[in-house]
Design an enzyme around this catalytic site. Structure first.
Site, PDB file in Angstrom:
ATOM      1  N   GLU A 130     -57.106  24.339  94.611  1.00 28.04           N
ATOM      2  CA  GLU A 130     -57.642  23.954  96.030  1.00 28.04           C
ATOM      3  C   GLU A 130     -55.922  24.272  96.359  1.00 28.04           C
ATOM      4  O   GLU A 130     -55.058  24.023  96.368  1.00 28.04           O
ATOM      5  CB  GLU A 130     -57.409  22.544  96.793  1.00 28.04           C
ATOM      6  CG  GLU A 130     -57.756  22.670  98.084  1.00 28.04           C
ATOM      7  CD  GLU A 130     -57.550  21.303  98.934  1.00 28.04           C
ATOM      8  OE1 GLU A 130     -58.075  20.709  98.076  1.00 28.04           O
ATOM      9  OE2 GLU A 130     -57.346  21.099 100.325  1.00 28.04           O
ATOM     10  N   ARG A 190     -57.104  13.219  82.669  1.00 26.64           N
ATOM     11  CA  ARG A 190     -56.050  13.651  83.728  1.00 26.64           C
ATOM     12  C   ARG A 190     -54.446  13.508  82.890  1.00 26.64           C
ATOM     13  O   ARG A 190     -54.619  12.681  81.829  1.00 26.64           O
ATOM     14  CB  ARG A 190     -56.136  14.126  85.028  1.00 26.64           C
ATOM     15  CG  ARG A 190     -55.161  12.690  85.568  1.00 26.64           C
ATOM     16  CD  ARG A 190     -55.563  12.425  86.511  1.00 26.64           C
ATOM     17  NE  ARG A 190     -54.979  13.499  87.386  1.00 26.64           N
ATOM     18  CZ  ARG A 190     -55.370  14.393  88.858  1.00 26.64           C
ATOM     19  NH1 ARG A 190     -55.880  14.327  88.753  1.00 26.64           N
ATOM     20  NH2 ARG A 190     -54.290  14.601  89.466  1.00 26.64           N
ATOM     21  N   LYS A 226     -50.138  16.633  93.993  1.00 27.69           N
ATOM     22  CA  LYS A 226     -49.838  17.629  94.618  1.00 27.69           C
ATOM     23  C   LYS A 226     -49.207  17.317  96.391  1.00 27.69           C
ATOM     24  O   LYS A 226     -48.103  17.296  96.823  1.00 27.69           O
ATOM     25  CB  LYS A 226     -50.309  18.017  95.417  1.00 27.69           C
ATOM     26  CG  LYS A 226     -51.015  19.618  94.306  1.00 27.69           C
ATOM     27  CD  LYS A 226     -51.296  20.728  94.403  1.00 27.69           C
ATOM     28  CE  LYS A 226     -53.304  20.236  94.735  1.00 27.69           C
ATOM     29  NZ  LYS A 226     -54.334  22.204  94.649  1.00 27.69           N
TER      30      LYS A 226
HETATM   31  P1  ATP Z   1     -53.622  16.647  92.329  1.00 26.37           P
HETATM   32  O1  ATP Z   1     -54.014  15.300  91.771  1.00 26.37           O
HETATM   33  O2  ATP Z   1     -51.897  16.746  91.911  1.00 26.37           O
HETATM   34  O3  ATP Z   1     -52.978  16.954  93.624  1.00 26.37           O
HETATM   35  P2  ATP Z   1     -55.781  18.085  92.713  1.00 26.37           P
HETATM   36  O4  ATP Z   1     -57.087  17.979  91.433  1.00 26.37           O
HETATM   37  O5  ATP Z   1     -55.726  17.716  93.646  1.00 26.37           O
HETATM   38  O6  ATP Z   1     -54.758  17.739  91.944  1.00 26.37           O
HETATM   39  P3  ATP Z   1     -56.553  20.893  92.168  1.00 26.37           P
HETATM   40  O7  ATP Z   1     -56.850  22.055  92.866  1.00 26.37           O
HETATM   41  O8  ATP Z   1     -58.233  20.484  92.991  1.00 26.37           O
HETATM   42  O9  ATP Z   1     -56.209  19.552  92.078  1.00 26.37           O
HETATM   43  O10 ATP Z   1     -57.553  20.968  90.722  1.00 26.37           O
HETATM   44  C1  ATP Z   1     -57.122  22.138  90.607  1.00 26.37           C
HETATM   45  C2  ATP Z   1     -57.971  21.971  88.813  1.00 26.37           C
HETATM   46  O11 ATP Z   1     -57.019  21.022  87.652  1.00 26.37           O
HETATM   47  C3  ATP Z   1     -59.134  20.891  88.987  1.00 26.37           C
HETATM   48  O12 ATP Z   1     -59.630  21.384  88.063  1.00 26.37           O
HETATM   49  C4  ATP Z   1     -58.571  19.860  88.166  1.00 26.37           C
HETATM   50  O13 ATP Z   1     -59.212  18.501  88.160  1.00 26.37           O
HETATM   51  C5  ATP Z   1     -57.091  20.057  87.707  1.00 26.37           C
HETATM   52  N1  ATP Z   1     -55.884  19.167  87.582  1.00 26.37           N
HETATM   53  C6  ATP Z   1     -55.551  18.657  88.602  1.00 26.37           C
HETATM   54  N2  ATP Z   1     -54.419  17.751  87.922  1.00 26.37           N
HETATM   55  C7  ATP Z   1     -54.293  17.497  86.595  1.00 26.37           C
HETATM   56  C8  ATP Z   1     -53.756  16.979  85.975  1.00 26.37           C
HETATM   57  N3  ATP Z   1     -53.292  16.023  86.209  1.00 26.37           N
HETATM   58  N4  ATP Z   1     -54.516  16.963  84.433  1.00 26.37           N
HETATM   59  C9  ATP Z   1     -55.307  17.239  84.564  1.00 26.37           C
HETATM   60  N5  ATP Z   1     -56.046  18.670  85.040  1.00 26.37           N
HETATM   61  C10 ATP Z   1     -56.021  18.490  86.296  1.00 26.37           C
HETATM   62 MG    MG Z   2     -58.641  18.368  93.960  1.00 21.52          MG
END
Ligand code: ATP
Ligand code: MG
Length: 561
Positions: free
Chosen positions: A37, A262, A272
């Site tokens: 995102e 994760r 984020k």
């Molecule tokens: P955050 O929790 O940091 O805000 P998010 O999941 O909201 O991260 P996205 O932009 O939706 O951020 O993530 C894009 C991809 O990266 C998704 O498929 C998510 O599962 C993966 N991702 C995000 N954080 C991690 C992590 N700590 N380890 C592995 N994969 C991750």
């Molecule tokens: Mg997300």
């Protein structure tokens, strides 16, 4: 490509894919995607997901899309879109022409919503957000049906159309899936699929005033793109039944979602929202501050893409959450830089020495090895003269028992040069040591009769006249607690390490670095790996970020264990 590419370890995801290939579930296709995102910069957790998705596509001769899941106009921005592209490319992955946006599918998603309404599987709800929460129930108590749940298809179609045309205000109503208010899985209790948001979208502008919810858009976007294996983190396991429900009700292509744990790292936060807080509240100097766990921060700090990819390979993927030791990441960086970084001498806290028996105005050039790990990197010449700088802490006026470097009357070897002896200590009026007068033994340089004469310590140095001024920034962990998010009573910012940045302004580095370019990486012997800063360095101002020290606590753990 590399000749002896290591065979990737198998893991439960690869096993599932292998099984699908055997049963021909997706006609032999493997198509993944990385779906960020665009509401922040990518961090090391995202790197794990990128390496996984692009890596699997590569290994199975499949494809990996880049898709921006841009369903929330209030938090998203083109700045983030640009940074995400740059970071993925820098990591070494390529999505070809397959760059997509969930917002490309807004028309299609709207049609899908209308289809659900027509099937009697979605309705417009006028409960207030508070009432919706109340009606939803709790994990142990079933929810109850909204009084608006039994509206007719015609009424719902008309109301949804009005939502789309901006005839309602934000919060007046939402479109909900009609599933089961008593489901043990809260995600199945008539979740929202569209809400009103009168915000300008970074791509679709003001075309829409209703936006699909992430849960509605995400799985269906995967389906539209023909994604076979939709890899996501564990918190979406409970959402899978909902995604499956949408796909089945709409009878469209059905990707297989597979959840993995994760990445969590000690001494680090990887959300984020929290990283944005660090930026907005100026705890750090932007998303690419070298202390940030963002890809852009690590890049500026001097990490290599190879080391991050190796790290991702090392940690693998698992189904259970765990925390990875930050020392393992640092170990991967050292392993890589040890092989490739040019070694040089740089004095961070200079103390001047004068070699009184060395001829005035004489300079000689001494040979130094560029990288003992890699002969092909060759040698260079380092100027030596009567006045030098050494590291202040390589001298002790009253040496403690185990100190084997310079002290009054003691000898030490200057790396690639001579053995010197401290003859006299010069102090200022306050009693601070400001200079050492030393003598040197001319027979002790390489190729001379006493070249192999042993003394207990060897130290680095630079020639005062030839040295270049530099600024050096030393970084420590951004958080002083191993688990800065563990204490739920306290905000994670309370655990920020107040000494995470130390700036040294009067460093002296060898003249070899006069042509150093932003982004160049070196090892300052005995001091660590450093990278020329890409933001504040220019021709008149050489600024180094310390990437990592030389002490490898991970290696130590491995040896002990
Ligand atoms: P955050 O929790 O940091 O805000 P998010 O999941 O909201 O991260 P996205 O932009 O939706 O951020 O993530 C894009 C991809 O990266 C998704 O498929 C998510 O599962 C993966 N991702 C995000 N954080 C991690 C992590 N700590 N380890 C592995 N994969 C991750
Ligand atoms: Mg997300």
């Amino acid at each position: 490509m590399e000749e002896n590419k290591t065979v990737k370890q198998t893991n439960f995801i690869r096993e599932i894919i292998d099984e699908h290939l055997k049963t021909n579930k997706y006609e032999g296709k493997v198509h993944t995607r990385f779906p960020p995102e665009p509401n922040g910069y990518l961090h090391i957790g995202h790197a794990k997901s990128i390496c996984l998705n692009f890596g699997i596509a590569e290994d199975y001769n499949g494809l990996c899309n880049l898709r921006f899941d841009d369903t929330n106009p209030a938090k998203e921005d083109v700045e983030y879109v640009d940074s995400i592209r740059e970071d993925i490319r820098w990591l070494g992955f390529d999505w070809g022409d397959r760059e997509y946006f969930a917002s490309d599918y807004f028309d299609k998603l709207y049609e899908y919503a209308v289809e659900l309404i027509k099937k009697g599987k979605a309705y417009v709800d006028h409960l207030s957000p508070d009432e919706i929460r109340e009606y939803r129930g709790t994990p142990t108590q079933p929810g109850k049906n909204s009084p608006y749940r039994e509206r007719t298809v015609e009424e719902n179609l008309e109301l949804f159309e009005k939502m789309k045309n901006g005839e309602f205000n934000e919060g007046d109503c939402i479109l909900r899936a009609k599933i089961d208010m008593s489901s043990p899985n809260i995600n199945m209790r008539d979740p929202a699929i569209y809400r009103i948001k009168k915000a300008t979208h970074h791509r679709t502008g003001d075309k829409w005033v209703i936006y699909p919810m992430y849960d509605f858009a995400h799985g269906l976007s995967d389906s539209i793109e023909g994604i076979t294996h939709s890899l996501c983190t564990l918190e979406f396991e409970n959402h899978r039944p909902l995604y499956d429900w949408f796909l089945d009700e709409l009878n469209v292509f059905h990707p297989q979602q597979i959840e993995f744990a994760r990445l969590n790292l000690t001494f680090t936060v990887l959300s984020k929202r929290k990283l944005l807080k660090l930026v907005n509240e100026k705890y750090v100097d932007g998303w690419d501050d070298p202390r940030m766990p963002t890809i852009s921060g690590f890049r500026r700090r001097g990490y290599t893409p190879e080391s991050i990819r190796n790290f991702a390979d090392k940690i693998g993927v698992a189904k259970r959450d765990s925390v990875v030791d930050f020392a393992l990441l640092e170990h991967s960086i050292r392993e890589d830089l040890n092989k490739r970084a040019q070694r040089v001498m740089g004095v961070l806290n200079p103390l001047k020495i004068t070699i009184t028996n060395y001829p005035k105005n004489q300079t000689e050039e001494l040979e130094a090895i560029n990288n003992p790990e890699d002969e092909t990197m060759g040698k260079r010449l380092v100027p030596f003269s009567r006045e030098l700088y050494i590291e202040r802490d390589d001298f002790q006026e009253t040496p403690h028992r185990k100190f084997h470097r310079l002290a009054p009357g003691r000898e030490v070897r200057l790396r690639y040069a001579y053995i010197i002896k401290c003859e006299e200590v010069i102090k200022d009026e306050q009693g601070n040591v400001i200079e050492l007068l030393c003598s040197y033994d001319p027979e002790t340089k390489s190729g001379s009769p006493n070249a192999n004469r042993k003394v207990k310590g060897t130290i680095h140095w630079v020639s005062a006249h030839h040295a270049i001024d530099a600024e050096v920034r030393l970084y420590d962990r951004l958080f002083s607690e191993e688990f800065p998010e563990a204490d739920k009573e306290k905000d994670f910012t309370e655990f920020i390490n107040p000494n995470s940045l130390e700036i040294l302004k009067n460093c002296k580095v060898e003249p070899f670095l006069k042509d150093a370019k932003p982004g160049d990486r070196v090892q300052f012997e005995r001091k660590g790996y450093f990278c020329v800063d890409t933001k504040s360095a220019d021709e008149n101002n050489l600024v180094f970020n310390r990437t990592v020290t030389l002490r490898d606590s991970w290696q130590k753990l491995l040896k002990k264990g």
